[in-house]
Design an enzyme around this catalytic site. Structure first.
Site, PDB file in Angstrom:
ATOM      1  N   SER A 237       0.793  -1.237   0.000  1.00  9.71           N
ATOM      2  CA  SER A 237       0.000   0.000   0.000  1.00  9.71           C
ATOM      3  C   SER A 237       0.821   1.280   0.000  1.00  9.71           C
ATOM      4  CB  SER A 237      -0.941   0.028   1.196  1.00  9.71           C
ATOM      5  OG  SER A 237      -2.055  -0.767   0.910  1.00  9.71           O
TER       6      SER A 237
ATOM      7  N   LYS B 291       0.351   3.408  -2.953  1.00  7.78           N
ATOM      8  CA  LYS B 291      -0.818   4.278  -3.115  1.00  7.78           C
ATOM      9  C   LYS B 291      -0.431   5.765  -3.083  1.00  7.78           C
ATOM     10  CE  LYS B 291      -3.741   0.623  -1.307  1.00  7.78           C
ATOM     11  NZ  LYS B 291      -4.437   0.016  -0.176  1.00  7.78           N
TER      12      LYS B 291
ATOM     13  N   TYR C 209      -4.009  -2.775 -10.183  1.00  4.56           N
ATOM     14  CA  TYR C 209      -3.860  -2.498  -8.745  1.00  4.56           C
ATOM     15  C   TYR C 209      -2.937  -3.539  -8.070  1.00  4.56           C
ATOM     16  CZ  TYR C 209      -5.073  -2.382  -3.790  1.00  4.56           C
ATOM     17  OH  TYR C 209      -5.000  -2.353  -2.416  1.00  4.56           O
TER      18      TYR C 209
ATOM     19  N   TYR D 115      -4.588   3.520   8.036  1.00  3.69           N
ATOM     20  CA  TYR D 115      -5.918   2.927   8.211  1.00  3.69           C
ATOM     21  C   TYR D 115      -6.521   3.344   9.549  1.00  3.69           C
ATOM     22  CZ  TYR D 115      -3.788   0.262   4.497  1.00  3.69           C
ATOM     23  OH  TYR D 115      -3.143  -0.067   3.361  1.00  3.69           O
TER      24      TYR D 115
ATOM     25  N   VAL E 105       1.092  -3.701   3.893  1.00  7.34           N
ATOM     26  CA  VAL E 105       1.090  -4.993   4.580  1.00  7.34           C
ATOM     27  C   VAL E 105       2.360  -5.811   4.340  1.00  7.34           C
ATOM     28  CG1 VAL E 105      -1.408  -5.330   4.806  1.00  7.34           C
ATOM     29  CG2 VAL E 105      -0.237  -6.114   2.739  1.00  7.34           C
TER      30      VAL E 105
END
Ligand code: GLU
Length: 313
Positions: free
Chosen positions: A73, A76, A200, A248, A266
């Site tokens: 992530s 992103k 993705y 998050y 992760v």
């Protein structure tokens, strides 16, 4: 040495990193390596690396800082920078800018909010961002563009996608498939679900070392000498989103404990930014209960304390 920000020499910063690396090597409780992507399950939990890049590109590091890992992530951040460059504020018609307070892969809010994800850093939001930048480009061209952006930012051509990790997630990523179909059902995807997810999953499977990631993060430092590949106004916005949404449902905790914008993945990596001073990357694959690197989060907190760096004064 707690207190306000300190102007530390490269030698002093290097010594702080070495101390952190030594303390971390003694830790027995190292969290749990993510196993829902089978290819990541076998990564050695004993790994720990940290690197700090100064605006001029000088890099200080400790431990396994040269070992490649799956950035997941953290990608992103780069996808968002590209999306804002391409779509500008129109992106915000399709994804929000609020912390979610929910786990990274949650589908709950999507139902209440009609397929408009809360922010670009939860999975649902990142899938919309990828869809937005995919429009008009074959997936291969988009992945090439994301890689070029990262390679340019890092000043390093040797950054690649790990195909085995991408395949592993393609075969098992049912939650992400559910999210994408749900978003599509609400009319918020422009491209076929399989194509968006393929892009993705490959973007998440980019592999980098802490040294490469810290160097790539320098465009967010916004200091003289750091690469200026997006405008200063945009850098501020990306940093604001990293601070409020980058971890998050632990984003508030990271802001409280570390006080710097950060984005975790992760794979156990975290990229953090000390505006005007440095970009910092840490990697330790064991995750805490919230899915963020256990030792990585602690190491960032130690670094912030020992340098006095914080965006809060
Ligand atoms: N590829 C991962 C997923 O979508 C990324 C999640 C993360 O790093 O937080 O599940």
């Amino acid at each position: 040495m707690p207190g306000g920000p300190r102007d530390l020499s490269a030698d002093q910063l290097g010594a702080i990193l070495t101390e952190i690396g030594e303390e971390m090597s003694e830790r027995e409780d190292r969290g749990r390596v993510a196993s829902y992507i089978p290819e990541l399950a076998g990564v050695d939990p004993a790994r720990f690396g940290m690197a700090l890049a100064l605006p001029d590109g000088q890099v200080l590091s400790t431990g396994d800082a040269a070992v490649g890992f799956s950035i997941q992530s953290v990608s992103k951040v780069f996808a968002l920078a590209i999306a804002l460059g391409r779509l500008g504020d129109q992106l915000w018609d399709r994804v929000g800018r609020e912390p979610s307070g929910n786990p990274f892969n949650s589908i709950l809010q999507l139902e209440h909010e009609n397929g408009i994800p809360r922010n670009p850093f939860i999975n649902a939001g990142a899938i919309v961002v990828t869809d937005a930048i995919l429009t008009g480009h074959p997936p291969k061209a988009l992945l090439g563009e994301i890689l070029d952006f990262i390679r340019d930012a890092a000043g390093d051509e040797n950054i690649h996608i790990n195909e085995a990790v991408a395949r592993s997630e393609t075969e098992t990523g049912h939650l992400n498939m559910a999210l994408a179909h749900f978003i599509a059902a609400h009319g918020n995807l422009r491209n076929p679900v399989e194509m968006v997810l393929g892009a993705y999953f490959h973007q998440c499977a980019i592999e980098m070392s802490c040294v490469q990631l810290a160097r790539a993060g320098r465009f967010l430092i916004a200091a003289p000498g750091a690469p200026r590949i997006v405008s200063l106004a945009r850098v501020r916005r990306i940093n604001a989103l990293m601070l409020t949404c980058g971890h998050y449902d632990a984003s508030g905790d990271f802001a409280y404990r570390v006080g710097l914008p950060g984005k975790s993945g992760v794979g156990g990596g975290i990229l953090a930014v000390a505006p005007g001073r440095a970009a910092i990357a840490v990697w330790s694959p064991g995750l805490n209960a919230r899915g963020n690197s256990a030792l990585g989060s602690e190491a960032m907190e130690m670094l912030a304390k020992r340098t006095g760096w914080s965006v809060f004064g």
